[in-house]
Design a protein around this motif. Structure first.
Motif, mmCIF file in Angstrom:
data_model
loop_
_atom_site.group_PDB
_atom_site.id
_atom_site.type_symbol
_atom_site.label_atom_id
_atom_site.label_comp_id
_atom_site.label_asym_id
_atom_site.label_seq_id
_atom_site.Cartn_x
_atom_site.Cartn_y
_atom_site.Cartn_z
ATOM 1 N N UNK A 592 0.812 -1.215 0.000
ATOM 2 C CA UNK A 592 0.000 0.000 0.000
ATOM 3 C C UNK A 592 0.843 1.260 0.000
ATOM 4 N N UNK A 593 1.949 1.225 0.691
ATOM 5 C CA UNK A 593 2.794 2.410 0.815
ATOM 6 C C UNK A 593 3.218 2.538 2.261
ATOM 7 N N UNK A 594 4.287 3.284 2.473
ATOM 8 C CA UNK A 594 4.863 3.374 3.816
ATOM 9 C C UNK A 594 3.863 3.943 4.816
ATOM 10 N N UNK A 595 2.974 4.790 4.343
ATOM 11 C CA UNK A 595 2.001 5.407 5.236
ATOM 12 C C UNK A 595 1.125 4.372 5.938
ATOM 13 N N UNK A 596 0.937 3.244 5.286
ATOM 14 C CA UNK A 596 0.048 2.219 5.838
ATOM 15 C C UNK A 596 0.776 1.212 6.714
ATOM 16 N N UNK A 597 2.121 1.359 6.803
ATOM 17 C CA UNK A 597 2.884 0.367 7.567
ATOM 18 C C UNK A 597 2.429 0.390 9.033
ATOM 19 N N UNK A 598 1.972 -0.753 9.536
ATOM 20 C CA UNK A 598 1.497 -0.758 10.921
ATOM 21 C C UNK A 598 2.591 -0.356 11.905
ATOM 22 N N UNK A 599 2.199 0.438 12.872
ATOM 23 C CA UNK A 599 3.143 0.808 13.928
ATOM 24 C C UNK A 599 3.488 -0.435 14.738
ATOM 25 N N UNK A 600 2.474 -1.231 14.985
ATOM 26 C CA UNK A 600 2.681 -2.468 15.742
ATOM 27 C C UNK A 600 1.858 -3.578 15.119
ATOM 28 N N UNK A 601 2.411 -4.792 15.181
ATOM 29 C CA UNK A 601 1.622 -5.958 14.786
ATOM 30 C C UNK A 601 1.684 -6.965 15.919
ATOM 31 N N UNK A 602 0.535 -7.357 16.378
ATOM 32 C CA UNK A 602 0.480 -8.352 17.444
ATOM 33 C C UNK A 602 0.028 -9.685 16.882
ATOM 34 N N UNK A 603 0.798 -10.716 17.171
ATOM 35 C CA UNK A 603 0.410 -12.059 16.759
ATOM 36 C C UNK A 603 -0.459 -12.634 17.874
ATOM 37 N N UNK A 604 -1.680 -12.980 17.520
ATOM 38 C CA UNK A 604 -2.627 -13.450 18.534
ATOM 39 C C UNK A 604 -3.236 -14.792 18.131
ATOM 40 N N UNK A 605 -3.894 -15.426 19.091
ATOM 41 C CA UNK A 605 -4.504 -16.730 18.824
ATOM 42 C C UNK A 605 -5.932 -16.594 18.333
ATOM 43 N N UNK A 606 -6.612 -15.530 18.769
ATOM 44 C CA UNK A 606 -8.009 -15.340 18.367
ATOM 45 C C UNK A 606 -8.336 -13.864 18.309
ATOM 46 N N UNK A 607 -9.422 -13.536 17.618
ATOM 47 C CA UNK A 607 -9.869 -12.142 17.555
ATOM 48 C C UNK A 607 -11.252 -12.035 18.198
ATOM 49 N N UNK A 608 -11.507 -10.935 18.883
ATOM 50 C CA UNK A 608 -12.826 -10.794 19.510
ATOM 51 C C UNK A 608 -13.877 -10.479 18.456
ATOM 52 N N UNK A 609 -14.975 -11.232 18.460
ATOM 53 C CA UNK A 609 -16.022 -11.013 17.466
ATOM 54 C C UNK A 609 -17.374 -10.896 18.147
ATOM 55 N N UNK A 610 -18.257 -10.157 17.510
ATOM 56 C CA UNK A 610 -19.633 -10.127 18.000
ATOM 57 C C UNK A 610 -20.249 -11.461 17.636
ATOM 58 N N UNK A 611 -21.424 -11.694 18.173
ATOM 59 C CA UNK A 611 -22.074 -12.966 17.889
ATOM 60 C C UNK A 611 -22.456 -13.108 16.427
ATOM 61 N N UNK A 612 -22.536 -11.977 15.724
ATOM 62 C CA UNK A 612 -22.842 -12.088 14.298
ATOM 63 C C UNK A 612 -21.554 -12.165 13.486
ATOM 64 N N UNK A 613 -20.424 -12.274 14.151
ATOM 65 C CA UNK A 613 -19.182 -12.516 13.434
ATOM 66 C C UNK A 613 -18.395 -11.280 13.048
ATOM 67 N N UNK A 614 -18.819 -10.109 13.490
ATOM 68 C CA UNK A 614 -18.063 -8.903 13.144
ATOM 69 C C UNK A 614 -16.952 -8.690 14.171
ATOM 70 N N UNK A 615 -15.784 -8.333 13.670
ATOM 71 C CA UNK A 615 -14.669 -8.091 14.570
ATOM 72 C C UNK A 615 -14.970 -6.852 15.410
ATOM 73 N N UNK A 616 -14.747 -6.952 16.714
ATOM 74 C CA UNK A 616 -15.039 -5.809 17.591
ATOM 75 C C UNK A 616 -13.828 -4.899 17.668
ATOM 76 N N UNK A 617 -13.753 -3.990 16.709
ATOM 77 C CA UNK A 617 -12.587 -3.122 16.634
ATOM 78 C C UNK A 617 -12.474 -2.193 17.827
ATOM 79 N N UNK A 618 -13.634 -1.860 18.377
ATOM 80 C CA UNK A 618 -13.623 -0.963 19.538
ATOM 81 C C UNK A 618 -12.787 -1.573 20.669
ATOM 82 N N UNK A 619 -12.957 -2.884 20.871
ATOM 83 C CA UNK A 619 -12.200 -3.543 21.938
ATOM 84 C C UNK A 619 -10.719 -3.614 21.591
ATOM 85 N N UNK A 620 -10.449 -3.861 20.319
ATOM 86 C CA UNK A 620 -9.042 -3.928 19.906
ATOM 87 C C UNK A 620 -8.387 -2.562 20.079
#
Ligand code: 6R9
Length: 649
Positions: A592-620
């Motif tokens: 995408x370009x340097x501007x999009x380079x993540x400041x941090x990347x966390x390797x995780x085992x699972x992602x928090x999702x709502x019951x309808x399957x949407x990732x809960x970005x607010x919690x992240x």
């Protein structure tokens, strides 16, 4: 909006033209667009006339008091009659309506005649318990045929259902029962999930004990056979009350604007919004889109939508659309991986499913588990695949087509919302040349636009806010009990244009690429970046199975990109978390370009999702910014948050 920010998506050059054999037999053709462009209201009136009207309508749309629309309002119809009796009367009573598959492997086959008889009986049962036109009935059931029967029985009486997802808590039930002032609740002792019975009735008991409510009856379906507490005088067994009810029930016509259901969805504030839908317009658009977007041939197709009945997709594309069209469908009670990870594919093989409709989150989890699982089954009956719920990354789209669709099926990426009631933006199979990752074009009869903040059309190859510029038949008619919130949420930003809350980009052909909720759009050093676009770049790397990106506040750049990734177990075997994070930061910068380079990347085992399957970005975002974790009541599994914070430490 910066155009460079969506480069990774728009670098997606793959195109899939319709197969000429498919086109030759397709339900939809380009003439639909021509007809709708020529006479939009006439087009919708034609679609509405595909239904049975007790009293024909003479006016298509009344938009004299925006944003309060009335469609076909001087006509009368019965929604349940349209989904049942008319198919039986047309000689199709022996056609299977539902092939139901219980999680433990028990099955039920229900024809249109049988379903009609059951719904008539249930309507008599509910009427006997005092339910009449306009009354609210809460439904809290697992994925069993009684869920469909209950909804249709309520509709048959001109009453209003409020389906509450079976995974919601007692507190959610309490809030919904109170808000809608429900008179009766239909529930079950329990249902099957992940190989176990999960109890349901006890949550209803707890909700009603805490609620200020006029609920007089609780009807209980026996499914889990688990023990339940019983409140004499209030609680009624479904099977007992049904056996005492007559199977004769004549459907009465109701005003096309008679409310059909309330469905709660989360908004920007904590309190859920009760989205209100009515009858004639809703059924018209649900049926039309189900037929044309999925190329439905009711005589031969076996259709399967994996959504739970507690979500709008379950309402429009498991109950009302398919049944109005006389389709044969599969309904499955349980989870995709019980008792083995190939369960869904086994079901497709067993019933010869031809049309399959699911969500990107499911597709990505199958990608993660490996292609050998679906490839062990015969999926050759499939001929149309659908996606809904969130933007689908091009990589997941292509995997879906190649692995599930055998490299031949058209894919329809369908954009819509609880509020829109039915599909609004989608390719039409056999007509549209598809682009992986783009929902593409409004369906015939729908007018959309992409605007910048001050309401100006953005032009081609630019991004902005998605709006619907003209009223549509299945549009929400309001928020239950809160007309001000309705005006404020959807109609205050651009006047009589409906503000959807999604960001979108128009490409050079004018096709729409959804970029996620506008609250998911980040601003990094003045450049707008979509969470979705960076996720897409991450998922395109071979070691990544799933990714979620949030904008975390940053002293220098305003917001910074923070990513959470799940690695593919096989391909990432020899890579450490630090190496993975380095490789991926470089990969995003390259994509995408340097501007999009993540400041941090966390390797995780699972992602928090709502019951309808949407990732809960607010919690992240809370995690990324080191805050206390907020409200997790709609999470499928709140332990995920613990897993994430632990993995990061
Ligand atoms: C049907 C449903 C609505 C929100 C919507 C948008 C996202 C749904 C999508 C999509 C991109 C698609 N969404 N379908 N985004 N492409 N094909 O999901 O309703 O639960 O109300 O969610 O979901 O952000 O605004 P609902």
């Amino acid at each position: 909006m910066s155009t460079t920010s969506i480069d990774s998506l728009l670098h997606e050059e793959r195109r899939f033209a319709p197969d000429p054999d498919f086109t030759a037999r397709a339900v939809a053709g380009p003439e639909l667009y021509a007809r709708a462009a020529d006479d939009r209201l006439g087009f919708w009136a034609d679609q509405a006339r595909e239904l049975h009207w007790h009293t024909p309508f003479t006016q298509t749309l009344d938009w004299s008091n925006p944003p309060f629309a009335r469609w076909f309002h001087d006509g009368e119809l019965n929604v349940a009659y349209n989904c049942l009796d008319r198919h039986v009367e047309a000689g199709n009573g022996d056609r299977v309506a539902i092939h139901w598959e219980g999680e433990p492997g028990d099955t039920r086959t229900i024809t249109y005649s049988e379903l009609t008889a059951e719904v008539k009986r249930a309507a008599n049962m509910l009427a006997g318990l005092g339910v009449g036109q306009g009354d609210r009935v809460a439904i809290y059931l697992p994925m069993i045929p009684e869920a469909v029967i209950s909804m249709l029985a309520v509709a048959r009486l001109g009453a209003i259902h409020s389906v509450i997802f079976g995974g919601f808590s007692a507190e959610s039930i309490r809030a919904r029962v109170e808000d809608a002032d429900a008179k009766l609740v239909i529930t079950a002792d329990g249902g099957w999930r992940k190989g176990k019975v999960f109890p349901l009735k006890h949550a209803v008991d707890a909700a009603l004990a805490a609620a200020e409510t006029d609920v007089t009856s609780v009807v209980v379906v026996r499914r889990g056979e688990n023990d339940v507490d019983w409140q004499h005088g209030r609680d009624v067994w479904w099977h007992e009350a049904m056996s005492e009810s007559s199977e004769e029930h004549e459907a009465q016509g109701f005003d096309a604007e008679n409310p059909l259901f309330i469905l709660y969805t989360s908004g920007t504030t904590g309190r859920p919004k009760g989205i209100l839908h009515t009858s004639g317009g809703y059924l018209t658009q649900a049926a039309f889109t189900h037929r044309s977007v999925f190329d439905l041939k009711p005589e031969t197709d076996i259709y399967w939508c994996t959504a739970d009945v507690g979500w709008v997709t379950g309402h429009s594309y498991m109950v009302y659309g398919p049944l109005a069209n006389g389709a044969t469908q599969v309904m499955y009670e349980g989870t995709p991986d019980t008792p083995h990870p190939g369960r869904w594919w086994e079901i497709i093989q067993k019933y010869g499913v031809t049309i399959f409709y699911t969500a990107p989150t499911a597709i990505r989890s199958f990608m993660k588990a490996g292609r050998e699982i679906p490839l062990a089954y015969d999926l050759s009956s499939l001929r149309v695949l659908g996606s809904v719920g969130e933007p689908i990354n091009p990589e997941a789209w292509v995997w879906y087509r190649e692995i599930i669709g055998g490299g031949k099926t058209p894919i329809v990426d369908t954009w819509w919302q609880t509020e829109t009631g039915a599909i609004m933006i989608s390719a039409l199979p056999g007509v549209t040349t598809t682009k992986p990752g783009s929902a593409q074009v409004p369906i015939p009869g729908i007018s959309i636009d992409v605007l910048d903040e001050d309401g100006t059309h953005v032009g081609m190859e630019a991004g902005g806010l998605l709006v619907v510029t003209e009223p549509w038949p299945s549009m929400l008619r309001g928020i239950w009990g809160d007309p001000e919130r309705f005006q404020e949420t959807y109609w205050s930003k651009f006047g009589t244009k409906y503000f959807a809350g999604d960001g979108a980009h128009l490409d050079a052909d004018g096709d729409v690429w959804l970029l996620g909720r506008v609250d998911d759009v980040m601003n990094v050093s003045g450049h707008r970046l979509s969470t979705m676009e960076i996720e897409s770049a991450l998922v395109s790397h071979p070691i990544v199975a799933e990714a979620a990106v949030v904008g975390a506040s940053d002293d220098t750049t305003g917001q910074a990109v923070v990513a959470f990734v799940i690695l593919r177990s096989k391909k990432a075997k020899s890579v450490s978390a630090t190496e993975a994070s380095q490789q991926l930061r470089a990969h995003v910068a390259e994509q995408i370009g340097a501007i999009a380079r993540p400041r941090e990347i966390f390797v995780v085992a699972e992602l928090p999702k709502t019951r309808s399957g949407k990732i809960m970005r607010r919690l992240l975002r809370d995690v990324a910014e080191g805050r206390e974790i907020g409200d997790t009541t709609t999470l499928t599994d709140s332990t995920v948050i613990t897993v994430i914070t632990d993995t990061m430490r």
